[in-house]
Design a protein around this motif. Sequence first.
Motif, mmCIF file in Angstrom:
data_model
loop_
_atom_site.group_PDB
_atom_site.id
_atom_site.type_symbol
_atom_site.label_atom_id
_atom_site.label_comp_id
_atom_site.label_asym_id
_atom_site.label_seq_id
_atom_site.Cartn_x
_atom_site.Cartn_y
_atom_site.Cartn_z
ATOM 1 N N LEU A 269 -21.084 38.354 36.072
ATOM 2 C CA LEU A 269 -20.988 38.841 37.238
ATOM 3 C C LEU A 269 -19.618 38.024 37.908
ATOM 4 N N ARG A 270 -19.700 36.633 37.592
ATOM 5 C CA ARG A 270 -18.645 35.896 38.330
ATOM 6 C C ARG A 270 -17.214 36.470 37.582
ATOM 7 N N SER A 271 -17.122 36.370 36.486
ATOM 8 C CA SER A 271 -16.074 36.972 35.852
ATOM 9 C C SER A 271 -15.348 38.183 36.133
ATOM 10 N N TYR A 272 -16.202 39.178 36.331
ATOM 11 C CA TYR A 272 -16.158 40.487 36.643
ATOM 12 C C TYR A 272 -15.578 40.417 37.900
ATOM 13 N N LEU A 273 -16.161 39.799 39.043
ATOM 14 C CA LEU A 273 -15.616 39.863 40.330
ATOM 15 C C LEU A 273 -14.365 38.956 40.496
ATOM 16 N N TRP A 274 -14.262 37.950 39.809
ATOM 17 C CA TRP A 274 -12.808 37.482 39.910
ATOM 18 C C TRP A 274 -11.878 38.353 39.299
ATOM 19 N N SER A 275 -12.088 39.107 38.221
ATOM 20 C CA SER A 275 -11.053 39.917 37.528
ATOM 21 C C SER A 275 -10.647 41.071 38.636
ATOM 22 N N GLU A 276 -11.708 41.458 39.512
ATOM 23 C CA GLU A 276 -11.403 42.404 40.561
ATOM 24 C C GLU A 276 -10.500 41.956 41.582
ATOM 25 N N LEU A 277 -10.896 40.722 42.071
ATOM 26 C CA LEU A 277 -10.198 40.157 43.121
ATOM 27 C C LEU A 277 -8.740 39.917 42.770
ATOM 28 N N GLU A 278 -8.476 39.273 41.407
ATOM 29 C CA GLU A 278 -7.259 38.886 40.900
ATOM 30 C C GLU A 278 -6.085 40.209 40.831
ATOM 31 N N LYS A 279 -6.754 41.341 40.749
ATOM 32 C CA LYS A 279 -5.942 42.427 40.793
ATOM 33 C C LYS A 279 -5.285 42.572 42.105
ATOM 34 N N GLU A 280 -6.137 42.142 43.330
ATOM 35 C CA GLU A 280 -5.503 42.396 44.528
ATOM 36 C C GLU A 280 -4.561 41.189 44.999
ATOM 37 N N LEU A 281 -5.005 40.064 44.064
ATOM 38 C CA LEU A 281 -4.087 38.602 44.838
ATOM 39 C C LEU A 281 -2.967 38.476 44.098
ATOM 40 N N THR A 282 -2.763 39.095 42.941
ATOM 41 C CA THR A 282 -1.537 39.125 42.079
ATOM 42 C C THR A 282 -0.515 40.207 42.561
ATOM 43 N N GLY A 283 0.824 40.065 42.981
ATOM 44 C CA GLY A 283 1.546 41.019 43.505
ATOM 45 C C GLY A 283 2.624 41.313 42.302
ATOM 46 N N ALA A 284 3.584 41.931 42.990
ATOM 47 C CA ALA A 284 4.744 42.122 41.681
ATOM 48 C C ALA A 284 5.092 40.771 41.087
ATOM 49 N N GLY A 285 5.074 40.983 39.653
ATOM 50 C CA GLY A 285 5.576 39.787 38.872
ATOM 51 C C GLY A 285 4.707 38.541 38.699
ATOM 52 N N GLY A 286 3.314 39.104 39.055
ATOM 53 C CA GLY A 286 2.278 38.147 38.988
ATOM 54 C C GLY A 286 2.139 37.032 40.115
ATOM 55 N N LYS A 287 2.907 37.214 41.070
ATOM 56 C CA LYS A 287 2.912 36.194 42.120
ATOM 57 C C LYS A 287 1.575 36.030 42.805
ATOM 58 N N LEU A 288 0.926 34.985 43.124
ATOM 59 C CA LEU A 288 -0.228 34.963 43.645
ATOM 60 C C LEU A 288 -0.214 34.842 45.399
ATOM 61 N N ILE A 289 -0.941 35.830 45.875
ATOM 62 C CA ILE A 289 -1.121 35.867 47.411
ATOM 63 C C ILE A 289 -2.072 35.084 47.886
ATOM 64 N N GLY A 290 -1.705 34.103 48.853
ATOM 65 C CA GLY A 290 -2.687 33.137 49.574
ATOM 66 C C GLY A 290 -4.006 33.647 50.042
ATOM 67 N N MET A 291 -4.969 32.829 49.963
ATOM 68 C CA MET A 291 -6.588 33.359 50.147
ATOM 69 C C MET A 291 -6.798 32.732 51.578
ATOM 70 N N SER A 292 -6.181 31.822 52.091
ATOM 71 C CA SER A 292 -6.584 31.520 53.331
ATOM 72 C C SER A 292 -6.309 32.472 54.320
ATOM 73 N N GLU A 293 -7.135 32.514 55.624
ATOM 74 C CA GLU A 293 -6.703 33.363 56.773
ATOM 75 C C GLU A 293 -6.366 32.335 57.859
#
Length: 293
Positions: A269-293
């Motif tokens: 479950l953890r692996s699946y959930l991270w894979s779904e979140l990673e799709k949203e967290l990575t922008g063009a070129g694989g750049k990671l978008i920050g998690m903090s609000e």
Amino acid sequence: MTTASDSPDNTDDSDAVGSGTARSSRIGRPGAALEVEGVSKHFPKLDFPVLDNISFSVPEGGFTTLIGPSGCGKTTLLRIVGGLTPATRGDIKVGGAPSIGPSRDKTMVFQHFNLFPWRTALANVVYGLELDGVPETERLERAEHFIEMVGLTGFADHYPAELSGGMQQRVGIARALAVEPKLLLMDEPFGALDALTREYLQTELQKICAQANVSVLFVTHSIDEAIFLSDHVIVMGTKPGRITAEFDVDLPRPRWTYDVRTEPQYGELRSYLWSELEKELTGAGGKLIGMSE
């Protein structure tokens, strides 16, 4: 698992992954404590909707968690459900009845404790009952009951400054439960706490919810917290804020009686959930978008 790309209309059930069973958005199910139907939110200065056509439901006694990167509209959605922010369009129902503004059927616990510093723990817990006009004897009995439920017996006469952060948040939970709502809304309630206190209160929250038999809509950034607490997890994406995936967590309850994290299904479950979140967290070129609000 159900993803937005796999099921555009959120009507298909997919294969299970580990113990997490795919589940559609569960609108119109009998015994729903909360129904969110086609909710969107637009702010004039943005060229995209903050929320776009959000639909899901929370069953009576269920624990549903919203998780997603910063800016996906989790807190805005929670505030719309709580009646603190109006939706641009869409419907909210609590217990099958339309629910637009604040009401006694739903209460919110915030990340920051929001206790009155001049009131004792007991006086903070009875506040909502005072507003409802509950007679003094009854409101004191109910407040004392929920103070005991959250494990603060002996601290009723203490002021917030005399309590730890974890204890203050438990006062906030007791205050929310004292009005006996149908729905408890929780916006990262443990986000400001240290790791050990946070983990302890996650366990305590499960016990409290089981005893109070309350339905919960919970917001978090933590994958582990989402899996440990929830019956159902909804993953949200950004620009626009939308549901990208959702799944049931079928790990046995009560979960405080065994080490959930050692279960093979938990890792899947953890692996699946991270894979779904990673799709949203990575922008063009694989750049990671920050998690903090």
